[in-house]
Write an enzyme that holds these catalytic residues in place. Structure first.
Site, PDB file in Angstrom:
ATOM      1  N   ARG A  81      66.623  42.658  24.469  1.00  0.00           N
ATOM      2  CA  ARG A  81      66.015  41.929  23.351  1.00  0.00           C
ATOM      3  C   ARG A  81      66.241  42.693  22.052  1.00  0.00           C
ATOM      4  O   ARG A  81      66.265  42.104  20.965  1.00  0.00           O
ATOM      5  CB  ARG A  81      64.521  41.683  23.600  1.00  0.00           C
ATOM      6  CG  ARG A  81      63.832  40.943  22.440  1.00  0.00           C
ATOM      7  CD  ARG A  81      62.495  40.359  22.837  1.00  0.00           C
ATOM      8  NE  ARG A  81      61.587  41.338  23.372  1.00  0.00           N
ATOM      9  CZ  ARG A  81      60.821  42.164  22.642  1.00  0.00           C
ATOM     10  NH1 ARG A  81      60.891  42.126  21.313  1.00  0.00           N
ATOM     11  NH2 ARG A  81      60.005  43.008  23.216  1.00  0.00           N
ATOM     12  N   TYR A 136      70.054  20.561   6.307  1.00  0.00           N
ATOM     13  CA  TYR A 136      69.982  20.172   7.713  1.00  0.00           C
ATOM     14  C   TYR A 136      68.533  19.823   8.054  1.00  0.00           C
ATOM     15  O   TYR A 136      67.597  20.472   7.586  1.00  0.00           O
ATOM     16  CB  TYR A 136      70.487  21.324   8.580  1.00  0.00           C
ATOM     17  CG  TYR A 136      70.180  21.183  10.050  1.00  0.00           C
ATOM     18  CD1 TYR A 136      70.648  20.098  10.783  1.00  0.00           C
ATOM     19  CD2 TYR A 136      69.404  22.133  10.706  1.00  0.00           C
ATOM     20  CE1 TYR A 136      70.359  19.972  12.130  1.00  0.00           C
ATOM     21  CE2 TYR A 136      69.117  22.026  12.055  1.00  0.00           C
ATOM     22  CZ  TYR A 136      69.594  20.930  12.764  1.00  0.00           C
ATOM     23  OH  TYR A 136      69.298  20.799  14.091  1.00  0.00           O
ATOM     24  N   ASP A 206      73.346  28.850   3.811  1.00  0.00           N
ATOM     25  CA  ASP A 206      73.844  28.407   5.102  1.00  0.00           C
ATOM     26  C   ASP A 206      75.261  27.891   4.856  1.00  0.00           C
ATOM     27  O   ASP A 206      75.463  26.874   4.196  1.00  0.00           O
ATOM     28  CB  ASP A 206      72.950  27.303   5.668  1.00  0.00           C
ATOM     29  CG  ASP A 206      73.373  26.856   7.065  1.00  0.00           C
ATOM     30  OD1 ASP A 206      74.555  27.005   7.411  1.00  0.00           O
ATOM     31  OD2 ASP A 206      72.510  26.340   7.804  1.00  0.00           O
ATOM     32  N   LYS A 231      78.585  25.941  16.180  1.00  0.00           N
ATOM     33  CA  LYS A 231      79.578  25.077  15.553  1.00  0.00           C
ATOM     34  C   LYS A 231      80.965  25.739  15.538  1.00  0.00           C
ATOM     35  O   LYS A 231      81.543  25.959  16.594  1.00  0.00           O
ATOM     36  CB  LYS A 231      79.106  24.703  14.142  1.00  0.00           C
ATOM     37  CG  LYS A 231      77.628  24.285  14.029  1.00  0.00           C
ATOM     38  CD  LYS A 231      77.188  23.225  15.020  1.00  0.00           C
ATOM     39  CE  LYS A 231      75.845  22.600  14.695  1.00  0.00           C
ATOM     40  NZ  LYS A 231      74.660  23.426  14.947  1.00  0.00           N
TER      41      LYS A 231
END
Length: 419
Positions: A81, A136, A206, A231
């Protein structure tokens, strides 16, 4: 080799503490650690699925827990983690894509995990954020949630730099934009955003729609760049991942704690898929760019198409800005409106054969979707329309297929939709 040392154990020898005697039972023997012989010399980055890593001593564990470097003979890994060898390679590759401006990248389990980590690194109760209105849908929802945390958000038109400037207050800590914007393809002037500076302000963009091949916002002085690696960087629609890259060592260190505590980390397996995708990113994106520009021009001249939004078209309102800040092409995302009502738009996307009706984008296959009823359905209609997301807007992610096949598919679907 750095990669070999990161993905291998410290030594081929086995210490007394890890050896098993002949009297040890089978159930114990089979779960004992087995050291990996080194050097490993693997050409492909190994998938290190270990959740935790063994320590030489309590002092070794203390160093790693304090984020201090051990000596060269000791493993730098503590717990996945916090950091993982395979994930680390993916992060370093993304940083390389944005050199010489980038100092580090954190990779997360999704694009939204990356966005959330950045936002909560920047903001606390009492702070203020200036945010582009056309975003988005998931990002839009996140910023709307912030009011419940005592954070104020001002929404502005991303194409109007003056609105960004006028919205800034003494407690503004975050300026957030997205370019090209999802799904309207509006372009934010990153050169001008980079000039906006106030004490403690972090400027974030972004840049998912552009990919690092077409745009590097860090070169214009922005502080943080976010990519949904699901993406273009992944490129094969087979993983979810996100990343953010910064030019600030201070922000890199501070944001590490946010990523670690929020827990939205990437698995080693998905990191290996991301690494593979990054290797072909340049080749894929150039093909997608070429296809997209040709299709955008085809759509713009088609009698059944009302409007086309693509930064590479001279008709785009921010075409000159796109020319200044985008490189090697204008990306592979197109938005357009068909003539007629929303039912014709739906009929069109439902009758495509080569192009797939699906959300997401950036993969090798062409994907298409209806923004108002799919990716942006959670946004109230009046707000959606104000952001330029009309009822008939279609978002098209252009893939690497044969160009003629894509154009022929669009043509036949338009004919069916208009019967």
């Amino acid at each position: 080799m750095a990669q070999q040392s990161e993905t291998s154990s410290r030594s081929t020898s086995t210490s007394t503490s890890t050896s098993t005697s002949t009297s040890t039972s089978i159930s114990t023997k089979v779960v004992q650690r087995v050291d990996i012989k080194t050097p490993l010399n693997a050409v492909s980055v190994p998938i290190v699925n270990s959740a935790t890593f063994y320590l030489d001593s309590a002092e070794h564990g203390s160093l790693l827990s304090s984020r201090k470097s051990p000596n060269e003979q000791q493993s730098p890994w503590l717990y996945s983690r916090w950091a993982n060898p395979t994930v680390d390679v993916a992060a370093r590759l993304i940083t390389k894509l944005m050199e010489p401006y980038a100092v580090g990248t954190h990779v997360c389990g999704s694009g939204m995990a990356a966005i959330t980590a950045v936002v909560f690194t920047c903001l606390k109760s009492g702070d203020h954020a200036v945010v582009q209105r056309n975003l988005y849908g998931g990002t839009n929802q996140l910023f709307n949630m912030l009011e419940s945390y005592g954070i104020e958000v001002s929404w502005v038109d991303g194409s109007n730099i003056e609105e960004f400037k006028l919205a800034i207050k003494s407690n503004t800590k975050l300026l957030y934009c997205e370019t090209p914007a999802n799904p309207t393809m509006s372009v934010v002037d990153l050169i001008e955003i980079g000039k906006i500076k106030t004490d403690g302000l972090i400027r974030v963009v972004d840049s998912t729609f552009a990919s690092p091949i077409n745009q590097n916002p860090l070169e214009f002085g922005l502080d943080v760049v976010i990519h949904s690696c699901t993406k273009y960087l992944g490129g094969h629609s087979d993983l979810t991942a996100g990343a953010f890259t910064t030019n600030s060592i201070e922000f890199f260190e501070k944001s590490f704690h946010t990523v670690k505590l929020f827990g939205g980390v990437l698995s080693a397996f998905d990191a290996s898929l991301l690494i593979r995708g990054i290797k072909t990113l340049d080749v894929r994106v150039h093909r997608q760019n070429s296809n997209a520009l040709a299709i955008a021009k085809f759509l713009e001249s088609h009698p059944l198409i009302e409007k086309v939004y693509y930064p590479g078209l001279e008709s785009h309102l921010q075409y000159q800005i796109a020319c200044r800040q985008m490189h090697n092409g204008f990306g592979a995302m197109i938005s357009f409106e068909v003539k007629g009502d929303i039912e014709i738009a739906k009929k069109f996307i439902e009758n495509l054969n080569v192009i797939t009706l699906a959300v997401s984008l950036g993969g090798v296959e062409s994907l298409i979707q209806h923004a108002a009823s799919m990716t942006h359905t959670m946004i109230p209609r009046e707000i959606r329309l104000k952001a330029g997301i009309t009822d008939g807007l279609i978002r098209f992610s252009v893939g690497i297929e044969n160009l003629d096949d894509l154009i022929n598919d669009i043509e036949q679907a338009l004919k069916i939709a208009n019967k």
